[in-house]
Design a protein around this motif. Structure first.
Motif, PDB file in Angstrom:
ATOM      1  N   PHE A  12      -0.574  16.628  -3.830  1.00  0.00           N
ATOM      2  CA  PHE A  12      -0.475  17.811  -3.131  1.00  0.00           C
ATOM      3  C   PHE A  12       0.809  17.689  -2.166  1.00  0.00           C
ATOM      4  O   PHE A  12       1.641  16.831  -2.204  1.00  0.00           O
ATOM      5  CB  PHE A  12      -1.674  18.046  -2.328  1.00  0.00           C
ATOM      6  N   ARG A  71      -3.450   1.298  -1.735  1.00  0.00           N
ATOM      7  CA  ARG A  71      -2.444   1.949  -2.811  1.00  0.00           C
ATOM      8  C   ARG A  71      -2.088   3.236  -2.354  1.00  0.00           C
ATOM      9  O   ARG A  71      -1.295   3.692  -3.249  1.00  0.00           O
ATOM     10  CB  ARG A  71      -3.197   1.820  -4.227  1.00  0.00           C
TER      11      ARG A  71
ATOM     12  N   GLY B 102       0.843   4.708  -4.290  1.00  0.00           N
ATOM     13  CA  GLY B 102       1.440   6.075  -3.964  1.00  0.00           C
ATOM     14  C   GLY B 102       2.924   5.955  -3.628  1.00  0.00           C
ATOM     15  O   GLY B 102       3.341   4.991  -3.552  1.00  0.00           O
ATOM     16  N   GLU B 103       3.439   7.140  -3.516  1.00  0.00           N
ATOM     17  CA  GLU B 103       4.909   7.100  -3.443  1.00  0.00           C
ATOM     18  C   GLU B 103       5.014   8.501  -2.890  1.00  0.00           C
ATOM     19  O   GLU B 103       4.220   9.784  -2.924  1.00  0.00           O
ATOM     20  CB  GLU B 103       5.776   7.189  -4.709  1.00  0.00           C
ATOM     21  N   ILE B 104       6.126   8.967  -1.844  1.00  0.00           N
ATOM     22  CA  ILE B 104       6.367  10.232  -1.340  1.00  0.00           C
ATOM     23  C   ILE B 104       7.939  10.459  -1.917  1.00  0.00           C
ATOM     24  O   ILE B 104       8.671   9.958  -1.901  1.00  0.00           O
ATOM     25  CB  ILE B 104       6.498  10.492   0.048  1.00  0.00           C
ATOM     26  N   TYR B 134       3.395  14.616  -2.416  1.00  0.00           N
ATOM     27  CA  TYR B 134       2.576  13.279  -2.493  1.00  0.00           C
ATOM     28  C   TYR B 134       2.308  12.973  -3.970  1.00  0.00           C
ATOM     29  O   TYR B 134       1.671  13.819  -4.442  1.00  0.00           O
ATOM     30  CB  TYR B 134       1.347  13.383  -1.506  1.00  0.00           C
ATOM     31  N   PRO B 136      -0.036  10.484  -5.751  1.00  0.00           N
ATOM     32  CA  PRO B 136      -0.990   9.468  -5.758  1.00  0.00           C
ATOM     33  C   PRO B 136      -0.950   8.349  -6.606  1.00  0.00           C
ATOM     34  O   PRO B 136      -0.246   8.462  -7.878  1.00  0.00           O
ATOM     35  CB  PRO B 136      -2.417  10.288  -5.775  1.00  0.00           C
ATOM     36  N   VAL B 156      10.342   7.474  -0.908  1.00  0.00           N
ATOM     37  CA  VAL B 156       9.821   6.062  -0.358  1.00  0.00           C
ATOM     38  C   VAL B 156       8.793   5.570  -1.333  1.00  0.00           C
ATOM     39  O   VAL B 156       7.673   6.403  -1.466  1.00  0.00           O
ATOM     40  CB  VAL B 156       9.498   6.356   1.113  1.00  0.00           C
ATOM     41  N   TYR B 157       8.974   4.416  -1.380  1.00  0.00           N
ATOM     42  CA  TYR B 157       7.751   3.700  -2.535  1.00  0.00           C
ATOM     43  C   TYR B 157       7.759   2.311  -2.359  1.00  0.00           C
ATOM     44  O   TYR B 157       8.444   1.520  -1.892  1.00  0.00           O
ATOM     45  CB  TYR B 157       8.398   3.949  -3.798  1.00  0.00           C
TER      46      TYR B 157
END
Lengths: 191, 191
Positions: A12, A71, B102-104, B134, B136, B156-157
């Motif tokens: 999202f 995670r 997750g990563e953004i 986002y 997931p 960012v990860y």
């Protein structure tokens, strides 16, 4: 696809307004009043007087809806009000990640600092808009408002890192940050 | 303090210039030319012709010095040039994280999109400056430039997530993104 202990959420979009220091849609918002900061300021009497005198909000943390689950990679925006307690700058409680993982803070507004302590070494980073402070795994961290207006920053942190506030109560943060005539000063923790 | 397989780095500040789309100090910079994107565009002949015709840079990834190591939280800025190959918008290779985390992505400039695929479901997020996409855990992801200028975003990860590019070559990304007269369109992968 793998199995997950906590089912992952769906992709999202989050609207990040750096100017207004907001994330939307909103997740939980946390409010820390002076009474929540027991044992953290050097001057216990001044702290107690501030609690009695209206128990002001010291900082707020607004989270995105990404859960604090292993995670996942949640985000939040913290805003620390301007103020001092017996000369000590208002600050967050500070915490250690029990599951040691790195975190970033991106300064958005105001003038702040990022105090880090690994139980031995102390590090201080000046935080002005556009500064990313890197918090490596294993470092307890606290944010401090050293300016004349609210200080806001975006945090991005692994959802399984956890928050240990007791570590800071036990070990301190190595330094305290005091307002001075023309700015601020870092002083040893015993002061 | 705990033991770490890779010794953590020390705290440090990174200057994030959203306007210039840079991080400083700089870490490694990666350049992906058309020849690096073999097997990803639908039209193989058009891809081959573009490789022969100067092999243009499709995107660059500039990283901060935070290492891609377990428990660290690195960042990077990707800039995808404007272009199409037989109508298909220029894009990143796309990858899956073998260690699902997750990563953004935070959009900085231009007009892009974030295509995600979990092997079954496809998701598309429009990315304009200020949008956090986002990603997931468990979703392969690819960024696409659908606008008329370079598209840049901050990532960012988790440093231990890893990059599996082969997964995308094998499974695709569910959709392809084509430029149309007045914008762009998502089309089934077989198209």
């Amino acid at each position: 696809m793998p199995d997950f202990a906590t089912p992952p959420i769906s992709p999202f979009a989050i609207r990040f307004d750096a100017e207004a220091a907001t994330l939307s849609p909103e997740g939980p918002t946390l409010e820390r009043r002076m009474s929540d900061l027991e044992g953290l300021f050097a001057d216990h009497d001044a702290w107690q007087a501030a609690v009695a005198d209206g128990d002001p909000v010291v900082y707020r943390v607004q989270s995105s809806p990404v859960p604090e689950a292993d995670r996942e990679l949640p985000q939040s925006i913290t805003t620390i009000e301007r103020g001092t307690t017996a000369g000590e700058c208002w600050m967050t409680k500070g915490h250690q990640h029990p599951n040691h993982q790195g975190e970033i803070y991106l300064a958005l507004h105001g003038t702040g600092g990022l105090l880090m302590f690994d139980g031995d070494r102390v590090e201080w980073l000046d935080m002005t808009p556009g500064t990313i402070g890197y918090i490596p795994p294993g470092w307890a961290h606290r944010s401090v408002n050293v300016g004349d207006e609210p200080y806001s920053f975006l945090a991005v942190y692994p959802g399984g890192a956890g928050h240990d506030y007791g570590w800071v109560l036990e070990h301190g943060m190595g330094n305290r940050i005091h307002r001075t005539g023309d700015g601020f000063a870092l002083r040893p923790y015993s002061a």
